[in-house]
Design an enzyme around this catalytic site. Sequence first.
Site, short mmCIF file in Angstrom:
data_model
loop_
_atom_site.label_atom_id
_atom_site.label_comp_id
_atom_site.label_asym_id
_atom_site.label_seq_id
_atom_site.Cartn_x
_atom_site.Cartn_y
_atom_site.Cartn_z
N MET A 131 0.84 -1.18 0.05
CA MET A 131 -0.18 -0.03 0.07
C MET A 131 0.88 1.09 0.09
O MET A 131 0.46 2.29 0.55
CB MET A 131 -0.77 0.11 1.21
CG MET A 131 -1.77 -1.18 1.17
SD MET A 131 -3.17 -0.99 2.18
CE MET A 131 -2.81 -0.64 3.75
N HIS A 189 8.70 1.18 3.62
CA HIS A 189 9.79 1.05 4.78
C HIS A 189 10.58 -0.19 4.67
O HIS A 189 10.39 -1.06 3.40
CB HIS A 189 9.40 0.98 6.14
CG HIS A 189 8.37 -0.02 6.42
ND1 HIS A 189 8.55 -1.38 6.40
CD2 HIS A 189 6.95 0.13 6.57
CE1 HIS A 189 7.38 -1.88 6.49
NE2 HIS A 189 6.36 -1.08 6.52
N GLU A 190 11.49 -0.34 5.32
CA GLU A 190 12.62 -1.68 5.30
C GLU A 190 11.95 -2.79 5.07
O GLU A 190 12.39 -3.80 4.31
CB GLU A 190 13.67 -1.63 5.98
CG GLU A 190 15.19 -0.91 6.05
CD GLU A 190 15.57 -1.29 4.35
OE1 GLU A 190 15.77 -2.36 4.29
OE2 GLU A 190 15.87 -0.43 3.80
N HIS A 240 9.22 -3.54 3.30
CA HIS A 240 8.74 -3.72 2.24
C HIS A 240 9.84 -4.18 1.20
O HIS A 240 9.99 -4.79 0.38
CB HIS A 240 8.03 -2.58 1.51
CG HIS A 240 6.72 -2.16 2.31
ND1 HIS A 240 6.64 -1.06 2.93
CD2 HIS A 240 5.49 -2.61 2.52
CE1 HIS A 240 5.40 -0.97 3.72
NE2 HIS A 240 4.50 -1.81 3.24
N ASP A 259 2.41 -8.86 9.37
CA ASP A 259 0.78 -9.19 9.47
C ASP A 259 0.69 -10.72 9.34
O ASP A 259 0.13 -11.23 8.49
CB ASP A 259 0.19 -8.49 8.23
CG ASP A 259 0.31 -7.15 8.30
OD1 ASP A 259 -0.04 -6.47 9.12
OD2 ASP A 259 1.12 -6.56 7.37
N MET A 317 8.63 -2.64 11.89
CA MET A 317 8.59 -1.42 10.77
C MET A 317 7.08 -1.54 10.49
O MET A 317 6.55 -2.66 10.00
CB MET A 317 9.47 -1.78 9.74
CG MET A 317 10.94 -1.50 10.10
SD MET A 317 11.87 -0.53 9.06
CE MET A 317 13.37 -0.76 9.98
N SER A 318 6.60 -0.30 10.35
CA SER A 318 5.14 -0.15 9.85
C SER A 318 5.00 1.14 9.27
O SER A 318 5.43 2.06 9.89
CB SER A 318 4.09 -0.44 10.95
OG SER A 318 2.84 0.29 10.81
N SER A 319 4.05 1.41 8.09
CA SER A 319 3.89 2.41 7.69
C SER A 319 3.13 3.26 8.60
O SER A 319 3.22 4.60 8.67
CB SER A 319 2.94 2.51 6.46
OG SER A 319 3.74 1.76 5.60
O1 PAF Z 1 -0.30 -5.80 3.74
C1 PAF Z 1 -0.52 -4.88 3.06
O2 PAF Z 1 0.14 -3.89 2.77
C2 PAF Z 1 -2.06 -4.96 2.32
O3 PAF Z 1 -2.91 -5.72 3.08
C3 PAF Z 1 -1.93 -5.45 0.77
C4 PAF Z 1 -1.47 -7.10 1.02
C5 PAF Z 1 -1.05 -4.96 -0.10
C6 PAF Z 1 -3.41 -5.69 0.48
O4 PAF Z 1 -3.73 -4.49 0.15
#
Ligand code: PAF
Length: 279
Positions: A27, A31-32, A34, A147, A181-183
């Site tokens: 989304m 951050h690191e 991703h 997650d 880490m989280s947005s």
């Molecule tokens: O984990 C996420 O950033 C979101 O839930 C995803 C998997 C991109 C779906 O929108």
Amino acid sequence: MNTLYLIDDLQAARKKLAFPVGLVPTMGYLHEGHISLVRRARRECASVIATIFVNPTQFGPQEDFAAYPRDLPRDLALFEQNGVDIAWLPEQNEMYPPDFQTWVNVEDVTQPLEGKMRPGHFRGVTTIVAKLFNAAQPDRAYFGQKDAQQAVVIRKMAEDLNFPIEIIICPTVRESDGLAMSSRNVYLDPAQRQAALVLYKSLKAAHEAFINGINDAEQLRLVMSDTISQEPLAKPQYVSCANPETLEELSGPVSRALISLAVVIGKTRLIDNLLIGEV
Ligand code: PAF
């Protein structure tokens, strides 16, 4: 790197990609965590597609969809630096046209934990991920262990709907002090940022207790709740010690478990988890 918006353009470009194709759905506001998914996809796949789509259907009416942090130029630069072949930025109207009426719903594993606190959240996640899978047709797709329930739900969806896609779950990436880490960490002011350390501290306390022979699920949940209660800014929503596959809450002695928690600090809701025991 090719930046695409429309499904037709993505599918035309997809035909020319070398096998195997890795997909990294995000989304944005990278951050690191991703970036670690992108790097892993780059190492393991001949071609990498990464997406940015802030999916409105996975946010509840009182949640932060409108305020969700966005920084497209920076995200695209990070994708490019880390070897993404196609950055796909789906259009809202194409993903959800006005007459949209089809949803993907995974049942049991979406009921507890996040599913209980965020009704409708996983229906939004599985619907958008199924659409991303159908459009991009990857061979592998990469998600974060941060997650944990989402990972279980997406695996189940891919299995039940026969998506010929290998789901790869990558380890949680943490700040040097342990905060996952989280947005959403950007919402925390300095005092809240300090208080947020209580999530990892609680998980570590339970993990340590487990290593030291406390293997009763209820005791492990108590260790986490007690640790959270020492942080005045932290309001726990749940602490869990669950079966890592079914996400059912465990009782009595456990040999392996997913320990997880959700805590609100100020207006920010944070989650974290650890897998403990035999793998
Ligand atoms: O984990 C996420 O950033 C979101 O839930 C995803 C998997 C991109 C779906 O929108």
